[in-house]
Each structure stands twice: as C-alpha cells, then as structure tokens.
Design a protein around this motif. Structure first.
Motif, PDB file in Angstrom:
ATOM      1  N   GLU A  24       0.990  -1.063   0.000  1.00 46.64           N
ATOM      2  CA  GLU A  24       0.065  -0.075  -0.055  1.00 46.64           C
ATOM      3  C   GLU A  24       0.984   1.412  -0.146  1.00 46.64           C
ATOM      4  OE1 GLU A  24      -2.494  -0.820   3.465  1.00 46.64           O
ATOM      5  OE2 GLU A  24      -3.276  -2.690   2.492  1.00 46.64           O
ATOM      6  N   GLY A  25       1.994   1.136  -0.784  1.00 47.45           N
ATOM      7  CA  GLY A  25       2.561   2.364  -1.149  1.00 47.45           C
ATOM      8  C   GLY A  25       3.957   2.639  -0.140  1.00 47.45           C
ATOM      9  N   GLU A  26       3.892   1.657   1.019  1.00 52.63           N
ATOM     10  CA  GLU A  26       4.844   1.998   1.892  1.00 52.63           C
ATOM     11  C   GLU A  26       5.802   0.709   2.056  1.00 52.63           C
ATOM     12  OE1 GLU A  26       5.192   1.228   6.689  1.00 52.63           O
ATOM     13  OE2 GLU A  26       2.984   1.533   5.704  1.00 52.63           O
ATOM     14  N   ASP A  27       7.003   1.120   1.819  1.00 61.19           N
ATOM     15  CA  ASP A  27       8.176   0.106   2.083  1.00 61.19           C
ATOM     16  C   ASP A  27       8.245  -0.698   3.351  1.00 61.19           C
ATOM     17  OD1 ASP A  27      10.702  -1.248   1.975  1.00 61.19           O
ATOM     18  OD2 ASP A  27      11.772   0.486   1.141  1.00 61.19           O
ATOM     19  N   VAL A  28       8.046  -2.139   3.045  1.00 60.14           N
ATOM     20  CA  VAL A  28       7.881  -2.926   4.199  1.00 60.14           C
ATOM     21  C   VAL A  28       9.145  -3.913   4.302  1.00 60.14           C
ATOM     22  CG1 VAL A  28       5.284  -2.415   4.526  1.00 60.14           C
ATOM     23  CG2 VAL A  28       6.102  -4.456   3.135  1.00 60.14           C
ATOM     24  N   THR A  29      10.140  -3.738   3.268  1.00 57.06           N
ATOM     25  CA  THR A  29      11.193  -4.762   3.234  1.00 57.06           C
ATOM     26  C   THR A  29      11.679  -5.200   4.366  1.00 57.06           C
ATOM     27  OG1 THR A  29      11.702  -3.279   1.350  1.00 57.06           O
ATOM     28  CG2 THR A  29      12.975  -5.218   1.661  1.00 57.06           C
ATOM     29  N   ASP A  30      11.922  -4.281   5.411  1.00 56.52           N
ATOM     30  CA  ASP A  30      12.438  -4.774   6.718  1.00 56.52           C
ATOM     31  C   ASP A  30      11.509  -5.289   7.507  1.00 56.52           C
ATOM     32  OD1 ASP A  30      15.194  -4.436   5.595  1.00 56.52           O
ATOM     33  OD2 ASP A  30      15.098  -2.241   6.104  1.00 56.52           O
ATOM     34  N   THR A  31      10.348  -4.425   7.786  1.00 55.97           N
ATOM     35  CA  THR A  31       9.147  -4.498   8.623  1.00 55.97           C
ATOM     36  C   THR A  31       8.685  -6.053   8.429  1.00 55.97           C
ATOM     37  OG1 THR A  31       8.551  -2.547   7.689  1.00 55.97           O
ATOM     38  CG2 THR A  31       7.340  -3.563   9.512  1.00 55.97           C
ATOM     39  N   ILE A  32       8.742  -6.875   7.366  1.00 54.43           N
ATOM     40  CA  ILE A  32       7.980  -7.903   7.395  1.00 54.43           C
ATOM     41  C   ILE A  32       9.054  -9.173   7.885  1.00 54.43           C
ATOM     42  CG2 ILE A  32       6.536  -7.418   5.451  1.00 54.43           C
ATOM     43  CD1 ILE A  32       8.597  -9.053   3.713  1.00 54.43           C
ATOM     44  N   ARG A  33      10.544  -8.968   8.227  1.00 50.39           N
ATOM     45  CA  ARG A  33      11.326  -9.811   8.667  1.00 50.39           C
ATOM     46  C   ARG A  33      11.534 -10.208  10.036  1.00 50.39           C
ATOM     47  NH1 ARG A  33      11.662 -12.597   4.016  1.00 50.39           N
ATOM     48  NH2 ARG A  33      11.492 -11.242   2.427  1.00 50.39           N
ATOM     49  N   THR A  34      10.539  -9.655  10.942  1.00 48.97           N
ATOM     50  CA  THR A  34      10.427  -9.855  12.417  1.00 48.97           C
ATOM     51  C   THR A  34      10.122 -11.168  12.566  1.00 48.97           C
ATOM     52  OG1 THR A  34       8.288  -8.887  12.621  1.00 48.97           O
ATOM     53  CG2 THR A  34      10.174  -7.619  12.717  1.00 48.97           C
ATOM     54  N   GLU A  35      10.440 -11.783  13.870  1.00 49.34           N
ATOM     55  CA  GLU A  35       9.882 -13.265  14.256  1.00 49.34           C
ATOM     56  C   GLU A  35       8.412 -13.219  14.406  1.00 49.34           C
ATOM     57  OE1 GLU A  35      13.055 -14.407  13.451  1.00 49.34           O
ATOM     58  OE2 GLU A  35      12.314 -16.184  14.590  1.00 49.34           O
ATOM     59  N   LEU A  36       7.945 -12.096  14.906  1.00 50.72           N
ATOM     60  CA  LEU A  36       6.515 -11.977  15.222  1.00 50.72           C
ATOM     61  C   LEU A  36       5.829 -12.077  13.847  1.00 50.72           C
ATOM     62  CD1 LEU A  36       4.212 -11.311  17.042  1.00 50.72           C
ATOM     63  CD2 LEU A  36       4.222  -8.831  16.385  1.00 50.72           C
ATOM     64  N   ILE A  37       6.141 -11.202  12.910  1.00 51.28           N
ATOM     65  CA  ILE A  37       5.493 -11.439  11.511  1.00 51.28           C
ATOM     66  C   ILE A  37       5.723 -12.829  10.959  1.00 51.28           C
ATOM     67  CG2 ILE A  37       5.646 -10.415   9.195  1.00 51.28           C
ATOM     68  CD1 ILE A  37       4.135  -8.688  11.003  1.00 51.28           C
ATOM     69  N   GLY A  38       6.795 -13.266  11.268  1.00 49.35           N
ATOM     70  CA  GLY A  38       7.148 -14.878  10.459  1.00 49.35           C
ATOM     71  C   GLY A  38       6.126 -15.762  11.107  1.00 49.35           C
ATOM     72  N   ASN A  39       5.859 -15.622  12.431  1.00 43.80           N
ATOM     73  CA  ASN A  39       5.065 -16.371  13.035  1.00 43.80           C
ATOM     74  C   ASN A  39       3.489 -16.065  12.658  1.00 43.80           C
ATOM     75  OD1 ASN A  39       4.869 -18.614  15.154  1.00 43.80           O
ATOM     76  ND2 ASN A  39       3.656 -16.986  16.164  1.00 43.80           N
ATOM     77  N   ASP A  40       3.096 -14.853  12.517  1.00 43.60           N
ATOM     78  CA  ASP A  40       1.855 -14.602  12.084  1.00 43.60           C
ATOM     79  C   ASP A  40       1.735 -15.148  10.555  1.00 43.60           C
ATOM     80  OD1 ASP A  40       1.478 -13.466  14.390  1.00 43.60           O
ATOM     81  OD2 ASP A  40       1.076 -11.255  13.612  1.00 43.60           O
ATOM     82  N   ALA A  41       2.866 -15.065   9.841  1.00 49.68           N
ATOM     83  CA  ALA A  41       2.608 -15.649   8.377  1.00 49.68           C
ATOM     84  C   ALA A  41       2.196 -17.155   8.442  1.00 49.68           C
ATOM     85  CB  ALA A  41       3.904 -15.327   7.813  1.00 49.68           C
ATOM     86  N   SER A  42       3.211 -17.768   9.200  1.00 48.99           N
ATOM     87  CA  SER A  42       2.856 -19.104   9.387  1.00 48.99           C
ATOM     88  C   SER A  42       1.443 -19.640   9.876  1.00 48.99           C
ATOM     89  CB  SER A  42       3.888 -19.753  10.516  1.00 48.99           C
ATOM     90  OG  SER A  42       3.373 -21.051  10.794  1.00 48.99           O
TER      91      SER A  42
END
Ligand code: DC
Length: 251
Positions: free
Chosen positions: A89-107
C-alpha cells in the motif's frame, strides 16, 4: 503435416524447505547466476500477515483474510543482486516483514486453505521468461508442480536456529538460542501438520542436507544439477561467492 508449434514452457526451479535452511540466500544467488526471475513466496505470506495487523483483521478470520489476500496491494521491485524491495500500500515494508512476530503470524495465516488459494495466481505470475527460481514450502508440490528441477533443503533444528541466531545478533536483536530452537520446532510443526500444502518434499525433488555446507557449496551443488539439464544456461559472469556476498542476507 501440422505446423503446430508446442507452446514454450517457461522453466522453473523450485527451492523448498523449512526456514533457516539457507533457502532464501541460496535461491536468490541461484536466480542471479541464471539471470532468472525470483519469487520469495514467504514474503507474500509475511506481507499478508502485516496487512492483517494494519487493518486489524484477526488471524483466525479466514474469510476476511481471503478477501485481504485477493486485494493485497503489494509490489516487488527488483534490485540488482539484492532481494526485491517490497511495497505494501505504497509503504516500503522490506525490513518490517522480517521480524519473528510477522514470521509467526505468516505461518498462522498460511495454514488457511482460502488464503493459500487466493495467493496462487499471484505466485504464478512470477513465471516469466527466461525462467523462475521459486523459494518457499510448496513450490514443487502445489504452485509449480511441473517445474523441471525441484530442490528440497534440509538442516537440523540446531543448525537452523544457530544461523538465525547469528542473523538476529548482527541486526542487534537479542534472543536466546534455546528460545529460537523452541520457536522453530513450533513453526515446523504447524507448517508440516497443516492440511493444505504442508511442508514436504515433492516426490521428484532432490533433497540436499545443508548441515555444515556453506551457501556457495549448496548453490554449486544445485548448479551441477542445472548443468545436467542442457536447457538451462548459466550466464552470470559473477562467481557464486561474489553473489553470496552481494546478497548480504543469510536466510
Ligand atoms: O520463508 P518465510 O520464513 O519467509 O515464510 C514465512 C511463513 O510463510 C512460513 O512460516 C510458512 C509460510 N509459507 C508457506 O506456507 N508457504 C510458502 N510457500 C512460503 C511460506
């Protein structure tokens, strides 16, 4: 006599395996050496998890997550010898998505059948000439079952946790090794036991045990398989070593 020409098949190499097996760097370096396109399918699940957080969608709300997945406004912007820049949505999330929390939510969101179905076509559009290296869990089994070369990377939980540990420490993120091993086991269990597209090698996949191997060694082993298939030219002038250094990520 027929002048019918067979439709050209765009070649795909799938690289599947659990997180921490070195999959990310290996597939990225491979894609660069071949000068092929690269799909980081895990990033799509991570972006969806982040979008859910942003729009306050509960991780158990399959219908809402499916709609979110269908309308996901995400762009992958290719960068020379590096992972694509990811824009949500127009925002650079390249680094934001690499956290353990997001990895866990992704799973967690990745276990939902409607979500996986909604993301199928988004993954298949990456199959463009001259070819595609696809990195994920179900690339060889579900998304590109007709891929000419399927690789499945394995590594022990201890080795994977140790790689992750070094990565996080480098970023200045403090974690304990035992917590990481515990988290990895939980994530593995969820990824392997889900009913849709569980993490498992395709019947025709070549398994490579990466324990004690460097990224270069794994890439070279895959390139040896690639060389056996005459249809796959290897054209990057950079060496595998140079590309591993340029990639700068160790996942
Ligand atoms: O590879 P990764 O750590 O970025 O993936 C994040 C999560 O997404 C992972 O725990 C499982 C899920 N995933 C998936 O289910 N299927 C894929 N093809 C890729 C990732």
């Amino acid at each position: 006599m027929s002048h019918h020409k067979e439709p050209a098949v765009i070649p795909v190499i799938t690289v599947d395996g659990a997180s921490g097996t070195g999959k990310g760097t290996v597939s990225q370096v491979l894609a660069t050496r071949l000068r092929w396109n690269f799909l980081d399918s895990g990033a799509l699940y991570r972006v969806l998890a982040l979008a859910a957080q942003k729009h306050s969608v509960a991780l158990g709300n399959e219908e809402a997550l499916k709609v979110l997945a269908e309308h996901l406004d995400v762009q992958f912007i290719a960068q020379e010898n590096k992972l694509s820049k990811i824009i949500l949505e127009g925002e650079d999330v390249t680094d934001t998505i690499r956290t353990e929390l997001i990895g866990n939510d992704a799973s967690i969101v990745a276990a939902l059948p409607a979500v996986r179905a909604a993301l199928l076509s988004r993954q298949r559009v990456f199959r463009e000439l001259p070819g595609l290296v696809a990195d994920g869990r179900d690339m060889g089994t579900v998304v590109f079952p007709d891929a000419e070369l399927k690789i499945f990377l394995i590594a022990s939980p201890e080795e994977r946790a140790l790689r992750r540990y070094h990565q996080l420490m480098e970023k200045g993120i403090n974690v304990t090794l035992s917590d990481l091993i515990q988290e990895l086991r939980e994530r593995d269990k969820r990824d392997q036991e889900r009913t849709v597209a569980p993490l498992k090698p395709a019947a025709d996949a070549i398994a490579i045990d990466t324990n004690g191997l460097t990224v270069e060694e794994v890439v070279n082993r895959i390139l040896a398989e690639v060389h056996q298939k005459k249809a796959f030219p290897v054209i990057s002038s950079l060496t595998t070593m140079e590309l591993v250094e340029a990639a700068g990520v160790a996942e």
